[in-house]
Design a protein around this motif. Structure first.
Motif, PDB file in Angstrom:
ATOM      1  N   ASN A  47       0.761  -1.568  -0.067  1.00 21.69           N
ATOM      2  CA  ASN A  47       0.366   0.272   0.049  1.00 21.69           C
ATOM      3  C   ASN A  47       0.769   1.340  -0.121  1.00 21.69           C
ATOM      4  O   ASN A  47      -0.011   2.791   0.342  1.00 21.69           O
ATOM      5  N   THR A  48       2.140   0.718  -0.529  1.00 24.74           N
ATOM      6  CA  THR A  48       2.949   2.572  -0.389  1.00 24.74           C
ATOM      7  C   THR A  48       2.504   3.135  -1.877  1.00 24.74           C
ATOM      8  O   THR A  48       2.638   4.208  -2.429  1.00 24.74           O
ATOM      9  N   GLY A  49       1.938   2.874  -2.340  1.00 24.60           N
ATOM     10  CA  GLY A  49       1.486   3.412  -4.139  1.00 24.60           C
ATOM     11  C   GLY A  49       2.442   2.905  -5.144  1.00 24.60           C
ATOM     12  O   GLY A  49       2.730   3.394  -6.288  1.00 24.60           O
ATOM     13  N   LYS A  50       2.597   1.667  -5.325  1.00 27.70           N
ATOM     14  CA  LYS A  50       3.593   0.005  -6.457  1.00 27.70           C
ATOM     15  C   LYS A  50       2.853   0.893  -7.840  1.00 27.70           C
ATOM     16  O   LYS A  50       3.357   0.945  -8.635  1.00 27.70           O
ATOM     17  N   THR A  51       1.684   0.382  -7.944  1.00 26.95           N
ATOM     18  CA  THR A  51       0.890  -0.503  -8.785  1.00 26.95           C
ATOM     19  C   THR A  51       0.752   1.153  -9.394  1.00 26.95           C
ATOM     20  O   THR A  51       0.616   1.489 -10.770  1.00 26.95           O
ATOM     21  N   SER A  52       0.345   1.939  -8.719  1.00 27.75           N
ATOM     22  CA  SER A  52       0.603   3.599  -9.108  1.00 27.75           C
ATOM     23  C   SER A  52       1.218   3.999 -10.128  1.00 27.75           C
ATOM     24  O   SER A  52       1.225   4.651 -11.141  1.00 27.75           O
ATOM     25  N   ASN A  58       7.040   8.374  -1.980  1.00 21.93           N
ATOM     26  CA  ASN A  58       5.455   9.008  -2.756  1.00 21.93           C
ATOM     27  C   ASN A  58       4.655   9.407  -0.981  1.00 21.93           C
ATOM     28  O   ASN A  58       5.272   9.319  -0.254  1.00 21.93           O
ATOM     29  N   ASP A  78       2.433  14.076  -0.979  1.00 22.48           N
ATOM     30  CA  ASP A  78       1.122  14.745  -0.512  1.00 22.48           C
ATOM     31  C   ASP A  78       0.354  14.764   1.218  1.00 22.48           C
ATOM     32  O   ASP A  78       0.301  15.930   1.220  1.00 22.48           O
ATOM     33  N   ALA A 123       2.416   9.539  -6.655  1.00 22.50           N
ATOM     34  CA  ALA A 123       2.117   8.244  -7.671  1.00 22.50           C
ATOM     35  C   ALA A 123       0.520   8.427  -8.399  1.00 22.50           C
ATOM     36  O   ALA A 123       0.214   8.222  -9.427  1.00 22.50           O
ATOM     37  N   ARG A 124      -0.136   9.245  -7.357  1.00 20.94           N
ATOM     38  CA  ARG A 124      -1.795   8.867  -7.994  1.00 20.94           C
ATOM     39  C   ARG A 124      -2.020   9.659  -9.053  1.00 20.94           C
ATOM     40  O   ARG A 124      -2.666   9.770  -9.687  1.00 20.94           O
TER      41      ARG A 124
HETATM   42  P1  GDP Z   1       0.346  -0.831  -3.839  1.00 21.85           P
HETATM   43  O1  GDP Z   1      -0.351  -1.636  -2.830  1.00 21.85           O
HETATM   44  O2  GDP Z   1       1.523  -0.384  -3.167  1.00 21.85           O
HETATM   45  O3  GDP Z   1       0.601  -1.417  -5.366  1.00 21.85           O
HETATM   46  O4  GDP Z   1       0.219   0.860  -3.897  1.00 21.85           O
HETATM   47  P2  GDP Z   1      -1.136   1.151  -4.621  1.00 21.85           P
HETATM   48  O5  GDP Z   1      -0.726   1.910  -6.229  1.00 21.85           O
HETATM   49  O6  GDP Z   1      -2.439  -0.074  -4.502  1.00 21.85           O
HETATM   50  O7  GDP Z   1      -1.930   2.579  -3.493  1.00 21.85           O
HETATM   51  C1  GDP Z   1      -2.742   2.226  -2.915  1.00 21.85           C
HETATM   52  C2  GDP Z   1      -3.408   3.472  -2.411  1.00 21.85           C
HETATM   53  O8  GDP Z   1      -2.939   4.640  -2.206  1.00 21.85           O
HETATM   54  C3  GDP Z   1      -4.773   4.132  -3.356  1.00 21.85           C
HETATM   55  O9  GDP Z   1      -6.004   4.214  -3.070  1.00 21.85           O
HETATM   56  C4  GDP Z   1      -3.733   5.054  -4.289  1.00 21.85           C
HETATM   57  O10 GDP Z   1      -4.815   5.479  -5.414  1.00 21.85           O
HETATM   58  C5  GDP Z   1      -3.352   5.857  -3.006  1.00 21.85           C
HETATM   59  N1  GDP Z   1      -2.434   6.402  -3.478  1.00 21.85           N
HETATM   60  C6  GDP Z   1      -0.944   6.539  -4.506  1.00 21.85           C
HETATM   61  N2  GDP Z   1      -0.275   7.313  -4.137  1.00 21.85           N
HETATM   62  C7  GDP Z   1      -0.454   8.045  -4.097  1.00 21.85           C
HETATM   63  C8  GDP Z   1       0.383   9.538  -3.794  1.00 21.85           C
HETATM   64  O11 GDP Z   1       1.331   9.735  -4.415  1.00 21.85           O
HETATM   65  N3  GDP Z   1      -1.125   9.986  -2.534  1.00 21.85           N
HETATM   66  C9  GDP Z   1      -1.854   9.856  -2.929  1.00 21.85           C
HETATM   67  N4  GDP Z   1      -2.692  10.115  -1.167  1.00 21.85           N
HETATM   68  N5  GDP Z   1      -2.932   8.640  -2.885  1.00 21.85           N
HETATM   69  C10 GDP Z   1      -1.637   7.783  -3.226  1.00 21.85           C
END
Ligand code: GDP
Ligand code: K
Ligand code: MG
Length: 271
Positions: free
Chosen positions: A10-15, A111, A114, A141-142
């Protein structure tokens, strides 16, 4: 160039992956587990980005997490892109310190800056980069903010950590690392320090890897020798795993002291 994307869940890897890559080269599962494996091609064609499952440590707690350690042991990778959640730095840096011990060129995508800013967390990225010895690039990343800069840094910097030892684990552990390192001379290309520490932490994947190149009884003797060294020094530990964790935690606290400032965001202070 092959770059592995790694970070806590949940750190934003996929994004980030979606922002950095244009097309998929491969989508399937990692072998032996039902965890999705994605390999993408960087938008500007600098190479391939491999998405690894989210983990808190390289010492796996499950077979799914084991994918990451297996990858580190078996696949040649040119560079690591470590994604951190800027609002959860204290927890995230445990993985970072282990990645730096792996001694491959690395860089950090900081990441959720914000989210951190909204919580009044001010991170001095220059300072953080200086302490860790690798580039640190703030991103959201979002929205994609900072991603162009990140790609630019990936393609231009060599990003080999300039800092040799990030954590000093104390005399006993350091001595034990040296013993294992001497044993490993000429037997592997992996960082002996990383292998030794993971062994002491109880990483079964690393232990199995080492058992192929070092007699298992000798491996056990390095561990028990370390345990007796600690007892000699009157250091009583719950477990080696816990002791190593706590040493990293101390270092992380110092890193945060010098590179992070918390400000009040709820009520702006007036002069
Ligand atoms: P993963 O589990 O590491 O693959 O993370 P995801 O890309 O699925 O992101 C997890 C959640 O965090 C999602 O709801 C994204 O939209 C959100 N997210 C990712 N990057 C950011 C960012 O830089 N800022 C904010 N506010 N939310 C983010
Ligand atoms: K998720
Ligand atoms: Mg994901």
């Amino acid at each position: 160039m092959e770059i592995a994307l790694i970070g806590n869940p949940n750190t934003g890897k996929t994004s980030l992956f979606n922002n950095l890559t244009g097309s998929y080269e491969y989508v399937g599962n990692w072998s032996g587990v039902t965890v999705e494996k994605k390999v993408g091609v960087f938008k500007n064609n600098i190479g391939r980005l491999i998405d690894l499952p989210g983990v808190y440590s390289l010492n796996p707690l499950s077979r799914d997490e084991g994918v990451v350690t297996t990858f580190f042991l078996e696949e040649p990778v040119d560079r690591l892109l470590n994604i951190l959640d800027a609002s959860q730095l204290e927890r995230n840096l445990h993985l970072t310190l282990q990645l730096l011990e792996y001694e491959k060129p690395a860089l950090i995508g900081l990441n959720m800056v914000d989210v951190a800013a909204n919580r009044g967390i001010q991170i001095d990225t220059e300072k953080l980069s200086q302490i860790l010895g690798v580039p640190v690039v703030p991103v959201v990343a979002r929205s994609g903010k900072g991603c162009d800069r990140l790609i630019e840094v990936i393609s231009t910097s060599s990003s080999h950590s300039k800092v040799k030892k990030h954590v000093y684990y104390g005399r006993a552990v350091e001595e034990a690392i040296t013993r294992v390192s001497i044993e490993l001379i000429g037997k592997t290309d992996h960082s002996p320090r990383w292998l030794a520490l993971q062994l002491f932490e109880g990483n079964e994947y690393v232990k199995r890897f080492l058992s192929d190149i070092v007699e298992p009884a000798r491996l056990e003797s390095y561990i028990s020798h370390l345990e007796s060294l600690l007892i000699q020094e009157n250091i009583h530990v719950k477990s080696l795993t816990n002791y190593i964790y706590l040493k990293r935690k101390e270092v992380i606290e110092k890193i945060l002291e010098t590179s992070v400032r918390k400000v009040n965001t709820v009520v702006p202070l007036s002069e």
